[in-house]
Motif scaffolding. Structure first.
Motif, PDB file in Angstrom:
ATOM      1  N   PHE A  37     -15.826 -38.158   7.385  1.00 52.09           N
ATOM      2  CA  PHE A  37     -15.788 -36.816   6.795  1.00 52.09           C
ATOM      3  C   PHE A  37     -15.932 -36.951   5.278  1.00 52.09           C
ATOM      4  O   PHE A  37     -15.127 -37.627   4.622  1.00 52.09           O
ATOM      5  CB  PHE A  37     -14.484 -36.098   7.146  1.00 52.09           C
ATOM      6  CG  PHE A  37     -14.283 -35.931   8.619  1.00 52.09           C
ATOM      7  CD1 PHE A  37     -14.886 -34.882   9.302  1.00 52.09           C
ATOM      8  CD2 PHE A  37     -13.518 -36.840   9.330  1.00 52.09           C
ATOM      9  CE1 PHE A  37     -14.723 -34.745  10.667  1.00 52.09           C
ATOM     10  CE2 PHE A  37     -13.341 -36.707  10.694  1.00 52.09           C
ATOM     11  CZ  PHE A  37     -13.953 -35.658  11.381  1.00 52.09           C
ATOM     12  N   GLY A  83      -5.975 -26.803   2.562  1.00 49.26           N
ATOM     13  CA  GLY A  83      -5.578 -27.784   1.563  1.00 49.26           C
ATOM     14  C   GLY A  83      -6.269 -27.547   0.233  1.00 49.26           C
ATOM     15  O   GLY A  83      -7.035 -26.581   0.061  1.00 49.26           O
ATOM     16  N   PHE A  85     -10.905 -32.289   7.181  1.00 47.50           N
ATOM     17  CA  PHE A  85     -10.183 -31.704   6.063  1.00 47.50           C
ATOM     18  C   PHE A  85      -9.406 -30.473   6.503  1.00 47.50           C
ATOM     19  O   PHE A  85      -9.888 -29.680   7.326  1.00 47.50           O
ATOM     20  CB  PHE A  85     -11.155 -31.306   4.947  1.00 47.50           C
ATOM     21  CG  PHE A  85     -11.776 -32.476   4.239  1.00 47.50           C
ATOM     22  CD1 PHE A  85     -11.133 -33.073   3.173  1.00 47.50           C
ATOM     23  CD2 PHE A  85     -13.002 -32.985   4.651  1.00 47.50           C
ATOM     24  CE1 PHE A  85     -11.705 -34.157   2.512  1.00 47.50           C
ATOM     25  CE2 PHE A  85     -13.583 -34.063   4.006  1.00 47.50           C
ATOM     26  CZ  PHE A  85     -12.929 -34.653   2.935  1.00 47.50           C
ATOM     27  N   SER A  86      -8.214 -30.322   5.943  1.00 51.45           N
ATOM     28  CA  SER A  86      -7.449 -29.099   6.179  1.00 51.45           C
ATOM     29  C   SER A  86      -8.127 -27.945   5.446  1.00 51.45           C
ATOM     30  O   SER A  86      -8.435 -28.062   4.256  1.00 51.45           O
ATOM     31  CB  SER A  86      -6.019 -29.266   5.670  1.00 51.45           C
ATOM     32  OG  SER A  86      -5.358 -28.020   5.620  1.00 51.45           O
ATOM     33  N   GLU A  87      -8.351 -26.867   6.149  1.00 53.54           N
ATOM     34  CA  GLU A  87      -9.038 -25.730   5.527  1.00 53.54           C
ATOM     35  C   GLU A  87      -8.114 -24.873   4.676  1.00 53.54           C
ATOM     36  O   GLU A  87      -8.527 -23.857   4.132  1.00 53.54           O
ATOM     37  CB  GLU A  87      -9.727 -24.884   6.595  1.00 53.54           C
ATOM     38  CG  GLU A  87     -10.873 -25.606   7.288  1.00 53.54           C
ATOM     39  CD  GLU A  87     -11.873 -26.224   6.310  1.00 53.54           C
ATOM     40  OE1 GLU A  87     -12.158 -25.595   5.261  1.00 53.54           O
ATOM     41  OE2 GLU A  87     -12.349 -27.337   6.572  1.00 53.54           O
ATOM     42  N   VAL A 128      -8.663 -29.292  -1.250  1.00 55.13           N
ATOM     43  CA  VAL A 128     -10.120 -29.475  -1.246  1.00 55.13           C
ATOM     44  C   VAL A 128     -10.728 -28.619  -0.139  1.00 55.13           C
ATOM     45  O   VAL A 128     -11.255 -29.104   0.855  1.00 55.13           O
ATOM     46  CB  VAL A 128     -10.494 -30.954  -1.061  1.00 55.13           C
ATOM     47  CG1 VAL A 128     -12.000 -31.158  -1.257  1.00 55.13           C
ATOM     48  CG2 VAL A 128      -9.745 -31.832  -2.047  1.00 55.13           C
ATOM     49  N   SER A 129     -10.626 -27.311  -0.290  1.00 48.35           N
ATOM     50  CA  SER A 129     -11.182 -26.378   0.695  1.00 48.35           C
ATOM     51  C   SER A 129     -11.415 -25.031   0.040  1.00 48.35           C
ATOM     52  O   SER A 129     -10.752 -24.673  -0.939  1.00 48.35           O
ATOM     53  CB  SER A 129     -10.238 -26.215   1.892  1.00 48.35           C
ATOM     54  OG  SER A 129      -9.041 -25.574   1.499  1.00 48.35           O
ATOM     55  N   ARG A 144     -16.675 -34.603   1.763  1.00 48.32           N
ATOM     56  CA  ARG A 144     -16.763 -33.258   1.165  1.00 48.32           C
ATOM     57  C   ARG A 144     -17.022 -33.426  -0.327  1.00 48.32           C
ATOM     58  O   ARG A 144     -16.312 -34.169  -1.010  1.00 48.32           O
ATOM     59  CB  ARG A 144     -15.476 -32.485   1.420  1.00 48.32           C
ATOM     60  CG  ARG A 144     -15.472 -31.057   0.912  1.00 48.32           C
ATOM     61  CD  ARG A 144     -14.318 -30.266   1.541  1.00 48.32           C
ATOM     62  NE  ARG A 144     -14.607 -29.910   2.930  1.00 48.32           N
ATOM     63  CZ  ARG A 144     -13.821 -29.152   3.695  1.00 48.32           C
ATOM     64  NH1 ARG A 144     -12.683 -28.685   3.204  1.00 48.32           N
ATOM     65  NH2 ARG A 144     -14.161 -28.873   4.936  1.00 48.32           N
ATOM     66  N   ALA A 200     -12.492 -38.669   3.953  1.00 47.15           N
ATOM     67  CA  ALA A 200     -11.310 -38.628   4.811  1.00 47.15           C
ATOM     68  C   ALA A 200     -11.614 -39.215   6.179  1.00 47.15           C
ATOM     69  O   ALA A 200     -12.757 -39.202   6.643  1.00 47.15           O
ATOM     70  CB  ALA A 200     -10.813 -37.189   4.952  1.00 47.15           C
ATOM     71  N   ARG A 239     -10.566 -41.330  -2.066  1.00 46.95           N
ATOM     72  CA  ARG A 239     -10.366 -41.810  -0.691  1.00 46.95           C
ATOM     73  C   ARG A 239      -8.881 -42.005  -0.447  1.00 46.95           C
ATOM     74  O   ARG A 239      -8.319 -43.047  -0.754  1.00 46.95           O
ATOM     75  CB  ARG A 239     -11.083 -43.141  -0.475  1.00 46.95           C
ATOM     76  CG  ARG A 239     -12.578 -43.109  -0.631  1.00 46.95           C
ATOM     77  CD  ARG A 239     -13.175 -44.469  -0.291  1.00 46.95           C
ATOM     78  NE  ARG A 239     -12.795 -45.515  -1.224  1.00 46.95           N
ATOM     79  CZ  ARG A 239     -12.353 -46.726  -0.868  1.00 46.95           C
ATOM     80  NH1 ARG A 239     -12.221 -47.038   0.405  1.00 46.95           N
ATOM     81  NH2 ARG A 239     -12.055 -47.624  -1.792  1.00 46.95           N
ATOM     82  N   ASP A 241     -19.529 -29.751   2.939  1.00 46.06           N
ATOM     83  CA  ASP A 241     -19.436 -30.977   3.718  1.00 46.06           C
ATOM     84  C   ASP A 241     -20.806 -31.630   3.819  1.00 46.06           C
ATOM     85  O   ASP A 241     -21.830 -30.947   3.943  1.00 46.06           O
ATOM     86  CB  ASP A 241     -18.899 -30.682   5.113  1.00 46.06           C
ATOM     87  CG  ASP A 241     -17.446 -30.242   5.089  1.00 46.06           C
ATOM     88  OD1 ASP A 241     -16.678 -30.799   4.300  1.00 46.06           O
ATOM     89  OD2 ASP A 241     -17.087 -29.326   5.860  1.00 46.06           O
ATOM     90  N   SER A 246     -14.987 -36.442  -1.843  1.00 46.52           N
ATOM     91  CA  SER A 246     -13.713 -36.678  -1.190  1.00 46.52           C
ATOM     92  C   SER A 246     -13.984 -37.169   0.224  1.00 46.52           C
ATOM     93  O   SER A 246     -14.740 -36.538   0.979  1.00 46.52           O
ATOM     94  CB  SER A 246     -12.885 -35.385  -1.160  1.00 46.52           C
ATOM     95  OG  SER A 246     -11.611 -35.617  -0.611  1.00 46.52           O
TER      96      SER A 246
END
Length: 383
Positions: free
Chosen positions: A247, A217, A213-215, A219-220, A249, A209, A334, A234, A207
């Protein structure tokens, strides 16, 4: 044994020829003499780029996602003397969540019910509901206007990830509990189906970005399905070849190939004694004429007109397929764009045309997607 002059010259000539051939083929030693691979080299550095060009296109298709900003519907209601249990509105996560939401729906059947059950729809959601009903011992009939390969589910990338399922600003705690429960059940169920028959396999995902990344979201690790994303971490720039990717992940997930999966599911249903009726239910009053008193509604977008759900909107998606590349064994996400490698071709997406109902491929959109993916994959760098 002693070697005469003639034998010596013949042996020398053979050796010289062999050495010349080896030099022409390169100086790489035989596999048996090579040392072990450099295990310190990150896996991401060995990724094969996709060869993107208009000449490699094999088809472009479009489909409609049944999207509700507040998320999918799993609830029961009475229509006359028929109990209707709804299971629709999955957005871009229909294949991903199908087993899980179907379990939630079937759990709403009264325990005292022992008669047959009807399923409306024969896509991924309808087939998973039908199979779970059979496993619980119910006689099942599927009523559908279209069968695979002519369902909305066939026009899907097939990545196991609950993408574009709801608008986070509309999410309620009750829906989030359903979402997590459905994700967890489906995740476990698909693991039992890994293999060539169902077209399910594990695959590394990347993934990418522009912003951190939102922690919380999807994908976290702290997101609602973080426990379902093994190998999530990451990557620094020296562990991936992606251009202009501040970024990155990675995580491991499953890919479900719709042409194989849906055909196998329909066969399983029939082998287990299921009946399929090709018919369109255009009005809810028709439910009274069915022999079944319990109906699982898996009609997707059809639920807007059939059951009056005005929140349900079509969101058009378009996919372009390139010739297969067996050496490409990873997925890239993406923003709205993505690439999945399937046996029937490299899948390039994506688009989100809310309210657009045309299934005709849009050529400017196709050209834009191809150009964007070409820039990305042509820009792979060494790491």
């Amino acid at each position: 044994m002693p070697m005469n002059r003639r034998d010596f010259l013949a042996a020398s000539a053979s050796t010289a020829a062999a050495l010349a051939i080896a030099r022409c083929a390169g100086t790489r030693p035989p596999a048996s003499r090579r040392g072990p691979p450099d295990i310190r080299r990150p896996d991401g550095c060995a990724l094969a780029p996709v060869r993107v060009s208009a000449e490699r296109e094999i088809r472009t298709i479009a489909g409609l996602r049944p999207y509700r900003p507040s998320g999918f519907v799993v609830r029961a209601e009475k229509s006359g003397d028929v109990l209707v249990i709804h299971n629709y509105g999955h957005g871009g996560g229909g294949i991903t969540l199908s087993w899980g939401t179907s379990k939630l729906a079937i759990d709403r059947i009264p325990p005292e019910h022992r008669g047959p059950v009807a399923v409306l729809g024969c896509g991924a959601v309808g087939l998973s509901a039908a199979r779970l009903l059979q496993e619980r011992g119910y006689p099942v009939t599927i009523y559908a206007k279209d069968l695979p390969p002519n369902t909305t589910s066939n026009v899907a990338g097939g990545q196991w990830f609950p993408f574009f399922v709801y608008d986070s600003s509309c999410r309620t705690p009750e829906f989030l509990r359903q979402f997590v429960a459905a994700s967890e059940f489906a995740y476990r169920r698909y693991q039992t189906m890994v293999g060539s028959r169902y077209g399910v396999r594990w695959m590394r995902n990347y993934s990418i970005a522009r912003e951190p990344f939102s922690e919380t979201g999807l994908v976290s690790t702290r997101g609602p399905i973080g426990a379902l994303l093994p190998e999530l971490r990451d990557l620094p720039p020296n562990e991936h070849p992606f251009p202009d990717a501040p970024f990155v992940r990675q995580f491991d997930g499953m890919l479900i190939e719709p042409p194989l999966y849906l055909a196998a599911m329909l066969e399983d249903f029939r082998v287990a004694g299921g009946v399929v009726r090709v018919v369109e239910i255009g009005d809810r009053s028709q439910l009274a004429s069915l022999p079944e008193r319990v109906v699982i509604n898996c009609t997707g977008l059809g639920s807007r007109s059939l059951f009056g759900d005005e929140e349900l909107v079509p969101v058009r998606g378009q996919l372009t397929f390139l010739l297969p590349q067996p050496e490409v064994s990873y997925a890239v996400l993406r923003g709205d764009l993505y690439m999945f490698p399937r046996r029937d071709g490299i899948v390039l997406g994506g688009t989100h045309g809310e309210g657009i109902t045309s299934l005709e491929p849009d050529l400017p959109t196709k050209d834009r997607i191809l150009a964007d993916h070409k820039r990305f994959f042509d820009g792979f760098r060494s790491c």
